[in-house]
Scaffold this motif. Structure first.
Motif, short mmCIF file in Angstrom:
data_model
loop_
_atom_site.label_atom_id
_atom_site.label_comp_id
_atom_site.label_asym_id
_atom_site.label_seq_id
_atom_site.Cartn_x
_atom_site.Cartn_y
_atom_site.Cartn_z
N GLU A 56 0.95 -1.04 -0.06
CA GLU A 56 -0.12 0.20 0.07
C GLU A 56 1.19 0.77 0.27
OE1 GLU A 56 -3.08 -0.06 -0.21
OE2 GLU A 56 -3.33 -2.33 -0.55
N GLU A 57 2.17 1.24 0.50
CA GLU A 57 3.40 1.78 0.52
C GLU A 57 3.88 2.47 -1.08
OE1 GLU A 57 6.48 1.35 2.57
OE2 GLU A 57 5.44 0.82 4.23
N SER A 58 3.98 4.39 -1.30
CA SER A 58 3.81 4.38 -2.92
C SER A 58 5.07 4.11 -2.77
CB SER A 58 3.44 6.28 -2.96
OG SER A 58 3.95 6.93 -1.72
N THR A 59 5.43 4.49 -2.33
CA THR A 59 7.59 3.94 -2.90
C THR A 59 7.39 2.36 -3.37
OG1 THR A 59 7.74 3.35 -0.60
CG2 THR A 59 8.45 5.63 -0.79
N THR A 60 6.67 1.72 -2.43
CA THR A 60 6.94 0.32 -2.68
C THR A 60 5.60 0.19 -4.15
OG1 THR A 60 6.43 -0.46 -0.21
CG2 THR A 60 6.30 -1.96 -1.59
N MET A 61 4.71 0.92 -4.30
CA MET A 61 3.98 0.51 -5.75
C MET A 61 4.58 1.86 -7.26
SD MET A 61 1.58 -1.55 -5.27
CE MET A 61 1.49 -1.49 -6.83
N ARG A 62 6.12 2.23 -6.39
CA ARG A 62 6.46 3.01 -7.20
C ARG A 62 7.11 1.66 -8.15
NH1 ARG A 62 7.60 7.10 -4.12
NH2 ARG A 62 6.07 8.90 -4.71
N VAL A 63 7.63 0.97 -7.06
CA VAL A 63 8.89 -0.18 -7.62
C VAL A 63 7.71 -1.42 -8.49
CG1 VAL A 63 10.67 -1.72 -7.18
CG2 VAL A 63 10.86 0.42 -6.02
N VAL A 64 7.19 -1.87 -7.74
CA VAL A 64 5.81 -2.93 -8.13
C VAL A 64 5.91 -2.62 -9.80
CG1 VAL A 64 4.24 -3.69 -8.55
CG2 VAL A 64 5.27 -3.20 -5.90
N MET A 65 5.50 -1.33 -10.21
CA MET A 65 5.01 -0.82 -11.12
C MET A 65 5.77 -1.05 -12.44
SD MET A 65 1.94 2.02 -10.60
CE MET A 65 2.95 3.16 -10.25
N LEU A 66 7.35 -0.83 -12.13
CA LEU A 66 8.03 -1.17 -12.89
C LEU A 66 8.72 -2.57 -13.43
CD1 LEU A 66 10.41 1.99 -11.71
CD2 LEU A 66 9.13 1.26 -14.36
N LEU A 67 8.39 -3.85 -12.52
CA LEU A 67 8.99 -4.50 -12.83
C LEU A 67 9.15 -5.97 -13.85
CD1 LEU A 67 6.50 -6.64 -9.59
CD2 LEU A 67 9.42 -6.72 -10.52
N PRO A 68 7.70 -5.07 -14.89
CA PRO A 68 7.84 -5.23 -16.20
C PRO A 68 9.26 -4.83 -17.06
CG PRO A 68 6.01 -4.69 -15.56
CD PRO A 68 6.40 -4.04 -14.68
N LEU A 69 10.06 -3.75 -16.77
CA LEU A 69 11.56 -4.11 -17.35
C LEU A 69 12.11 -4.35 -16.50
CD1 LEU A 69 11.14 -0.16 -16.73
CD2 LEU A 69 10.02 -1.16 -18.72
N ALA A 70 11.77 -5.10 -15.40
CA ALA A 70 13.37 -6.39 -15.00
C ALA A 70 12.36 -7.61 -15.00
CB ALA A 70 13.50 -5.88 -13.25
N ARG A 71 11.79 -7.72 -15.78
CA ARG A 71 11.56 -9.24 -16.09
C ARG A 71 11.71 -9.79 -17.70
NH1 ARG A 71 8.05 -12.13 -11.32
NH2 ARG A 71 9.65 -11.47 -9.81
#
Length: 71
Positions: A56-71
């Motif tokens: 629920e934290e915005s800092t975590t979600m910022r990174v979660v949304m970028l996961l497709p770039l890393a996989r």
């Protein structure tokens, strides 16, 4: 190390695709900036469910949304 920016193409409307390497670098940079962990550490923790209480934290979600770039 910051990602070197390439100029946008004429047809891209100031939007450009990242290379795979640039995507991985951006993901790693954002994981470090937002969560003080590397991109690889984030993926391991995320996949193991260790970040479930922080989704629920915005800092975590910022990174979660970028996961497709890393996989």
């Amino acid at each position: 190390m910051p990602i070197k920016r390439r100029p946008p193409t004429k047809q891209s409307n100031n939007i450009r695709k990242l290379t795979v390497k640039e995507g991985h670098e951006l993901f790693d940079q954002q994981a470090r900036a937002n969560l003080s962990m590397s991109g690889a550490e984030f993926i391991s923790a995320y996949d193991a469910g260790k970040l479930d209480d922080r989704l629920e934290e915005s800092t975590t979600m910022r990174v979660v949304m970028l996961l497709p770039l890393a996989r």
